[in-house]
Write a protein that holds these residues in place. Sequence first.
Motif, PDB file in Angstrom:
ATOM      1  N   SER A 135      17.144  20.372 -14.804  1.00 25.78           N
ATOM      2  CA  SER A 135      16.536  21.308 -14.460  1.00 25.78           C
ATOM      3  C   SER A 135      15.213  21.589 -14.765  1.00 25.78           C
ATOM      4  O   SER A 135      14.664  22.369 -15.890  1.00 25.78           O
ATOM      5  N   ASP A 194      11.663  24.260 -13.173  1.00 23.85           N
ATOM      6  CA  ASP A 194      11.370  24.992 -12.609  1.00 23.85           C
ATOM      7  C   ASP A 194      10.057  25.540 -11.482  1.00 23.85           C
ATOM      8  O   ASP A 194       9.912  23.863 -11.750  1.00 23.85           O
ATOM      9  N   ASP A 246      15.508  28.488  -6.530  1.00 30.05           N
ATOM     10  CA  ASP A 246      16.379  28.405  -8.270  1.00 30.05           C
ATOM     11  C   ASP A 246      17.812  30.018  -7.634  1.00 30.05           C
ATOM     12  O   ASP A 246      16.927  30.676  -8.333  1.00 30.05           O
ATOM     13  N   GLY A 256      20.231  27.782 -12.353  1.00 32.60           N
ATOM     14  CA  GLY A 256      19.991  26.510 -13.645  1.00 32.60           C
ATOM     15  C   GLY A 256      18.999  27.148 -14.125  1.00 32.60           C
ATOM     16  O   GLY A 256      19.512  26.873 -15.726  1.00 32.60           O
ATOM     17  N   GLN A 257      18.613  28.074 -13.889  1.00 36.79           N
ATOM     18  CA  GLN A 257      17.911  28.974 -15.529  1.00 36.79           C
ATOM     19  C   GLN A 257      18.471  29.243 -15.529  1.00 36.79           C
ATOM     20  O   GLN A 257      18.514  29.250 -17.393  1.00 36.79           O
ATOM     21  N   HIS A 291      21.496  23.785  -9.271  1.00 33.04           N
ATOM     22  CA  HIS A 291      20.553  25.188  -9.799  1.00 33.04           C
ATOM     23  C   HIS A 291      20.868  25.846  -8.296  1.00 33.04           C
ATOM     24  O   HIS A 291      21.973  25.425  -7.780  1.00 33.04           O
TER      25      HIS A 291
END
Length: 301
Positions: A25, A27, A31, A36-37, A133
């Motif tokens: 995952s 950045d 997203d 995902g975060q 995501h």
Amino acid sequence: MLNPEDLYELDADLPEMTGPVLLHSLDGFVDAGQAGQLVRDHLLGSLDGRVVARFDVDALLDFRARRPMMTFDRDHWSGYEAPELVVRLLRDEVGTPFLMLTGPEPDRQWEGFAAAVRSLVSRLGVALTVGFHGIPMGVPHTRPVGLTSHATRPELITKTSWFDKVQVPGSAAALLEYRLGEHGHDAVGFAVHVPHYLAQSGYPAAAVAALEAVIAATGLVLPSDALREAAVHTDAEIAEQVAGNAEVEKVVTALEQQYDAFAGAAERESLLAERQDMPTAEELGAQFERFLAEQDDPDAS
């Protein structure tokens, strides 16, 4: 292209692992709902682990495009938040080891990065690579969270896609899956459908859907209670806000009707074995924009 193994450093002290799973995952790409975060932060905060591989961020990132934060304290520089693109070794709730790749999406050397991860996959005997995501969709929050799954082999996919054939902007994660498939490695990805009006904020329900998909694909025993509680709380807040706004209620109702019509068509397709074209995200978004325009102009047809 340089030797892919020059792009990372691998810890020499690794435990014995048999066909571990590699989750990833990154950045920097789409997203929606921070799906995902939220999953990434939840797992890293809930499970014990350590870094076992570090990528060369000087070679992969454009520091002028996204400048790292530094701390100035009165008369000197006292801190630097160095970006990290790393692989961690984690263990699930029954002690099964697995790997997780996190950090910023590379700005350059995508092919080199994909080759470097493929090198790690081979060296560590990874059996399955899984990415996840969120993507914005013209769907209502009052219906089950959907997702689009994709993989390097059809046998790895269990859910029918909402999409047919479409060209979209690429990502390092997508290229990684593509290159892994070319070299015979199993890889799967999940794009969770997030209502586009919630895409800019955290939407835990989407994270729960992503985590459930990861669990189903890998067999890992991963914690989910905290995410589920957050989803219940957030859903209640959304319902309260929608109930207090007649205009938003109309939008949600229209999306519900649209969703139900498409879902019904998809069900009939599976029962009758007849092909029916599903709308793309762009088409759904265009219909949503037309609906909003009609609210501003009641005389519009």
